[in-house]
Design an enzyme around this catalytic site. Structure first.
Site, mmCIF file in Angstrom:
data_model
loop_
_atom_site.group_PDB
_atom_site.id
_atom_site.type_symbol
_atom_site.label_atom_id
_atom_site.label_comp_id
_atom_site.label_asym_id
_atom_site.label_seq_id
_atom_site.Cartn_x
_atom_site.Cartn_y
_atom_site.Cartn_z
ATOM 1 N N GLY A 188 25.081 40.982 60.213
ATOM 2 C CA GLY A 188 24.191 41.374 59.124
ATOM 3 C C GLY A 188 23.088 42.267 59.633
ATOM 4 O O GLY A 188 22.817 42.309 60.840
ATOM 5 N N HIS B 274 31.667 42.016 67.894
ATOM 6 C CA HIS B 274 32.467 41.947 66.656
ATOM 7 C C HIS B 274 33.953 41.816 66.977
ATOM 8 O O HIS B 274 34.641 42.818 67.145
ATOM 9 C CB HIS B 274 32.225 43.198 65.806
ATOM 10 C CG HIS B 274 30.842 43.250 65.247
ATOM 11 N ND1 HIS B 274 30.507 42.690 64.037
ATOM 12 C CD2 HIS B 274 29.700 43.749 65.751
ATOM 13 C CE1 HIS B 274 29.225 42.851 63.815
ATOM 14 N NE2 HIS B 274 28.706 43.496 64.843
ATOM 15 N N ASP C 205 49.690 47.595 42.417
ATOM 16 C CA ASP C 205 48.966 46.376 42.049
ATOM 17 C C ASP C 205 49.408 45.831 40.695
ATOM 18 O O ASP C 205 49.661 44.633 40.544
ATOM 19 C CB ASP C 205 47.449 46.642 42.009
ATOM 20 C CG ASP C 205 46.981 47.384 43.236
ATOM 21 O OD1 ASP C 205 47.699 47.333 44.257
ATOM 22 O OD2 ASP C 205 45.920 48.021 43.179
ATOM 23 N N SER C 206 49.491 46.730 39.714
ATOM 24 C CA SER C 206 49.863 46.216 38.393
ATOM 25 C C SER C 206 51.340 45.849 38.365
ATOM 26 O O SER C 206 51.733 44.917 37.661
ATOM 27 C CB SER C 206 49.515 47.205 37.287
ATOM 28 O OG SER C 206 50.033 48.473 37.552
ATOM 29 N N CYS D 149 27.742 38.041 65.931
ATOM 30 C CA CYS D 149 26.572 38.917 65.876
ATOM 31 C C CYS D 149 25.404 38.227 65.172
ATOM 32 O O CYS D 149 24.886 37.257 65.689
ATOM 33 C CB CYS D 149 26.936 40.258 65.228
ATOM 34 S SG CYS D 149 25.839 41.550 65.805
ATOM 35 N N TYR D 150 25.024 38.668 63.960
ATOM 36 C CA TYR D 150 23.917 37.973 63.287
ATOM 37 C C TYR D 150 24.218 36.476 63.180
ATOM 38 O O TYR D 150 23.346 35.639 63.409
ATOM 39 C CB TYR D 150 23.691 38.567 61.893
ATOM 40 C CG TYR D 150 22.479 37.987 61.191
ATOM 41 C CD1 TYR D 150 21.211 38.500 61.428
ATOM 42 C CD2 TYR D 150 22.598 36.915 60.308
ATOM 43 C CE1 TYR D 150 20.093 37.965 60.806
ATOM 44 C CE2 TYR D 150 21.487 36.363 59.684
ATOM 45 C CZ TYR D 150 20.234 36.895 59.934
ATOM 46 O OH TYR D 150 19.129 36.349 59.328
ATOM 47 N N LYS E 155 45.345 45.171 49.759
ATOM 48 C CA LYS E 155 46.534 45.933 49.399
ATOM 49 C C LYS E 155 47.773 45.563 50.211
ATOM 50 O O LYS E 155 48.862 45.394 49.664
ATOM 51 C CB LYS E 155 46.221 47.419 49.603
ATOM 52 C CG LYS E 155 47.263 48.338 49.086
ATOM 53 C CD LYS E 155 47.074 48.432 47.615
ATOM 54 C CE LYS E 155 47.661 49.621 46.979
ATOM 55 N NZ LYS E 155 47.057 49.801 45.654
ATOM 56 N N GLU F 58 36.205 41.167 65.024
ATOM 57 C CA GLU F 58 37.039 41.578 63.876
ATOM 58 C C GLU F 58 37.455 43.043 63.929
ATOM 59 O O GLU F 58 38.371 43.447 63.225
ATOM 60 C CB GLU F 58 36.315 41.267 62.560
ATOM 61 C CG GLU F 58 35.141 42.168 62.194
ATOM 62 C CD GLU F 58 33.810 41.741 62.824
ATOM 63 O OE1 GLU F 58 33.820 41.046 63.857
ATOM 64 O OE2 GLU F 58 32.758 42.136 62.276
ATOM 65 N N GLY G 2 51.504 51.790 39.385
ATOM 66 C CA GLY G 2 51.013 51.564 40.737
ATOM 67 C C GLY G 2 51.477 50.219 41.275
ATOM 68 O O GLY G 2 52.066 49.410 40.549
HETATM 69 N N1 LIG Z 1 47.732 54.095 32.886
HETATM 70 C C1 LIG Z 1 47.511 52.781 32.844
HETATM 71 N N2 LIG Z 1 48.027 52.017 31.862
HETATM 72 C C2 LIG Z 1 47.811 50.694 31.806
HETATM 73 N N3 LIG Z 1 47.061 50.027 32.702
HETATM 74 C C3 LIG Z 1 46.521 50.726 33.702
HETATM 75 C C4 LIG Z 1 46.715 52.127 33.853
HETATM 76 N N4 LIG Z 1 46.060 52.532 34.955
HETATM 77 C C5 LIG Z 1 45.494 51.441 35.476
HETATM 78 N N5 LIG Z 1 45.757 50.335 34.745
HETATM 79 C C6 LIG Z 1 45.290 48.948 34.995
HETATM 80 O O1 LIG Z 1 44.183 48.961 35.884
HETATM 81 C C7 LIG Z 1 44.482 48.235 37.076
HETATM 82 C C8 LIG Z 1 43.823 48.844 38.291
HETATM 83 O O2 LIG Z 1 44.333 50.126 38.575
HETATM 84 P P1 LIG Z 1 44.710 50.496 40.055
HETATM 85 O O3 LIG Z 1 45.015 51.934 40.124
HETATM 86 O O4 LIG Z 1 43.685 49.922 40.959
HETATM 87 O O5 LIG Z 1 46.009 49.632 40.327
HETATM 88 P P2 LIG Z 1 47.502 50.047 40.252
HETATM 89 O O6 LIG Z 1 47.632 51.343 39.562
HETATM 90 O O7 LIG Z 1 48.240 48.928 39.658
HETATM 91 O O8 LIG Z 1 47.914 50.165 41.751
HETATM 92 P P3 LIG Z 1 47.595 51.334 42.762
HETATM 93 O O9 LIG Z 1 46.311 50.935 43.418
HETATM 94 O O10 LIG Z 1 48.746 51.289 43.658
HETATM 95 O O11 LIG Z 1 47.451 52.601 42.015
HETATM 96 C C9 LIG Z 1 45.981 48.271 37.142
HETATM 97 O O12 LIG Z 1 46.458 47.232 37.965
HETATM 98 C C10 LIG Z 1 46.358 48.130 35.690
HETATM 99 O O13 LIG Z 1 46.260 46.794 35.281
HETATM 100 N N1 LIG Z 2 25.539 43.625 63.529
HETATM 101 C C1 LIG Z 2 24.686 42.626 63.469
HETATM 102 O O1 LIG Z 2 24.988 41.535 63.003
HETATM 103 C C2 LIG Z 2 23.301 42.926 63.953
HETATM 104 C C3 LIG Z 2 22.404 41.724 64.015
HETATM 105 C C4 LIG Z 2 20.955 42.110 64.189
HETATM 106 N N2 LIG Z 2 20.527 42.867 63.030
HETATM 107 C C5 LIG Z 2 20.768 42.927 65.468
HETATM 108 O O2 LIG Z 2 20.512 44.093 65.414
HETATM 109 O O3 LIG Z 2 20.867 42.377 66.543
HETATM 110 MG MG LIG Z 3 46.738 52.970 40.111
#
Ligand SMILES: Nc1ncnc2c1ncn2[C@@H]1O[C@H](COP(=O)(O)OP(=O)(O)OP(=O)(O)O)[C@@H](O)[C@H]1O
Ligand SMILES: NC(=O)CC[C@H](N)C(=O)O
Ligand SMILES: [Mg+2]
Ligand SMILES: O=c1[nH]c(=O)c2[nH+]cn([C@@H]3O[C@H](COP(=O)(O)O)[C@@H](O)[C@H]3O)c2[nH]1
Length: 528
Positions: free
Chosen positions: A65, A180, A238-239, A92-93, A383, A182, A236
């Site tokens: 942080g 870090h 996600d949907s 870290c923090y 993703k 991560e 896409g």
């Molecule tokens: N043209 C569309 N028609 C209907 N719903 C949509 C449309 N575009 C986006 N959405 C809705 O909005 C959500 C978020 O859009 P987003 O682009 O993040 O996801 P995605 O299109 O499903 O996947 P990707 O990130 O791969 O493009 C979608 O999952 C869907 O539910």
């Molecule tokens: N990246 C961090 O968590 C930094 C911790 C704190 N702010 C420092 O500078 O030491």
């Molecule tokens: Mg999309």
């Protein structure tokens, strides 16, 4: 009222909490834990410790942080957290906070380290460092340092300037590192994290996307019951994955709605109609809403305003679809399924203490008067995890590996007002870029490549011995793991040359193609 999204997996899941102290990359820690096949969730540092413990976490990780632990008003933690018998790992923090809370010393003693640093592991048989080299590269980013570990702790590593770079109290299961683990630059970071999870906290690595599928299907059934739902389907990833999950859970109670808002790319509508239905057999309704969206967007050039308008119009179209579905016999249509992911939520300021960078249409861009109850089974996922769920569900690669395309579409890739003419022009340029990238076999190497029209910019060119005064097109190819950070892709010059030549030759009114060489941060992926 939009209902709260479905809760994350039930309490039988081993959950590791990542306490966010305003870290740049708290979500990266959560990702790494999941890569170790342990489920994790991020909670704000302002959450009372009793509430954290009530979630029955198997372990707790404290993030980095920006604050200094000794500064007035700096985020702190009730000592009870360290006394509950739950294993804790501070980074870290989080490390510094563990130190001071338990009686150690942290101050600004001039020992600053930023970036790559050599870590010397000073204790053999340490729980965290077992099996890692005595000297290893780690990523540091701090100005304060721990000069004395709390009583009962063993110092396990140091650097040239920091005597206490890691410590552990194995008996109490408390661990901390100044660096870090991560970030990928900390070469053994994942190993150290896994040592904490498996050895320190004794957690079995058994969280997989199969768990997600099973848990979410059960959660969706419980939420929707025997009512009906519609799902915004964009083509896409996600949907498509969200729809496939919901389809599996409630079958014919689901209707997918694809909104053709006129901001889509060339050929996209046809592709959705063909691919998705073939892959899932779901009911699909295609709504032509081009006029509605373009009318609403007329004369608007402010990016946030565009996003809010698009978010609102989406919902209005879904409401209309709802009415039409109600004409057919059957129960109430009360739910709207969206493919919202964790990064959408974080970027819309829905994270904890995170700034609103831009309103994603499906989160921050939603209107206040929405009456649907939302079903967002992917809201906790990244993703690549969603892609795994998609594979698990048997969706074809053409859907699962598709590059992301934003819901607001080309509307946020025209810098300036959105008009039909500009959209047609951008659609042509975008189709050329996509065609050439695919032909060069680069689709899997890049995360996505927005093609942007600078509609309010003109520059002088010479074409066919005549003067032109046209618009530039920007290519924005990026590589990324989860769209939270990104780097510009080093595309081969020949491919760039081909795209540039074709766009300037084939697209009227465009006489210049430029390449965006900005990482994220400081740029975002989309221009608006
Ligand atoms: N043209 C569309 N028609 C209907 N719903 C949509 C449309 N575009 C986006 N959405 C809705 O909005 C959500 C978020 O859009 P987003 O682009 O993040 O996801 P995605 O299109 O499903 O996947 P990707 O990130 O791969 O493009 C979608 O999952 C869907 O539910
Ligand atoms: N990246 C961090 O968590 C930094 C911790 C704190 N702010 C420092 O500078 O030491
Ligand atoms: Mg999309
Ligand atoms: O569905 C979406 N609705 C939106 O409003 C939206 N804005 C950005 N994006 C996509 O999110 C990722 C990160 O983009 P930024 O770096 O521009 O924030 C990238 O993959 C972007 O394409 C969106 N997707």
């Amino acid at each position: 009222m939009p209902a709260a999204p479905p809760a994350a997996p039930d309490t039988t899941t081993d959950v590791v909490l990542v306490v966010d102290f305003g870290a740049q990359y708290a979500q990266l820690i959560a990702r790494r834990v999941r890569e170790a096949r342990v489920y994790s969730e991020i909670v704000p540092s302002t959450m009372p410790v009793a509430e954290m413990l009530a979630k029955n976490p198997r372990a707790i990780i404290l993030s980095g942080g920006p604050s200094s632990v000794y500064a007035e008003g700096a985020p702190s933690l009730d000592r009870a957290l360290f006394e509950a018998g739950v294993p804790v790992f501070g980074m870290c923090y989080g490390f510094q906070l563990m130190a001071t809370t338990l009686g150690g010393t942290v101050d600004d003693n001039g020992a600053r380290e930023y970036g790559r640093t050599a870590l010397a592991v000073s204790k053999t048989g340490s729980t965290l460092f077992e099996g890692t080299p005595a000297e290893q590269p780690v990523w540091m980013s701090h100005g304060d340092a721990c000069s004395a570990a709390p009583e009962g702790f063993t110092v396990t590593a140091s650097t040239d300037v920091v005597p206490v770079a890691a410590f552990e109290n194995d008996e109490k299961k408390l661990y901390g590192v100044q660096y870090h683990p991560e970030v990928l630059h900390s070469t053994h970071g994942q190993q150290v994290l896994e040592h904490f999870l498996y050895r320190g906290a004794g957690i079995e690595p058994n969280w997989t996307t199969t768990n997600v599928v099973e848990e979410q299907i059960a959660a969706i059934r419980a939420q929707v019951g025997d009512k009906r739902a519609i799902c915004g389907l964009s083509g896409g990833v996600d949907s498509a994955v969200a729809a496939a999950l919901v389809q599996k859970a409630i079958g014919s109670q689901l209707t997918c709605v694809y909104v053709d808002h006129g901001l889509m790319r060339k050929g996209e509508t046809e592709q959705v109609e063909k691919d998705f239905v073939a892959a899932t057999g779901a009911k699909l309704k295609v709504v032509d809403a081009e006029k509605r969206f373009l009318d609403a967007l007329a004369g608007v050039s402010d990016p946030e305003q565009k996003r809010k308008i698009i978010g609102r119009e989406f919902i209005r179209v879904f409401e209309q679809a709802q009415l039409e579905i109600l004409q057919e016999d059957g129960p109430e249509v009360a739910f709207l399924v969206q493919g919202t992911l964790y990064p959408d939520v974080v970027e819309s300021g829905g994270g904890t203490g995170t700034a609103n960078i831009k309103s994603h249409h499906n989160v921050g861009g939603l209107p206040d008067d929405i009456e649907f109850e939302l079903v967002e089974p992917l809201r906790q996922l990244f993703k690549d995890e969603v892609r795994m769920v998609g594979q698990e569900l048997g969706l074809p690669d053409e859907i699962v590996q598709r590059q992301p395309f934003p819901g607001p579409g080309l509307g946020i890739r025209i810098v300036g007002d959105v008009t039909k003419e500009r959209l047609d022009l951008l659609r042509e340029a975008d189709a050329i870029a996509r065609e050439e990238l695919t032909a060069a076999g680069l689709d899997r190497d890049i995360w996505q490549c927005p093609v942007v029209l600078l509609a309010d910019v003109r520059s002088v060119g010479v074409q066919g011995d005549g003067r032109t005064y046209g618009h530039p097109i920007v290519l924005r190819p990026v590589s990324s793991e989860d769209a939270m950070t990104a780097d510009w892709s080093r595309l081969p010059y020949e491919t760039l040359a081909k795209i540039s030549t074709r766009i300037t030759n084939e697209v009227a009114d465009v006489n210049r193609v430029v390449l965006d060489v900005t990482s994220k941060p400081p740029g975002t992926i989309e221009w608006e």
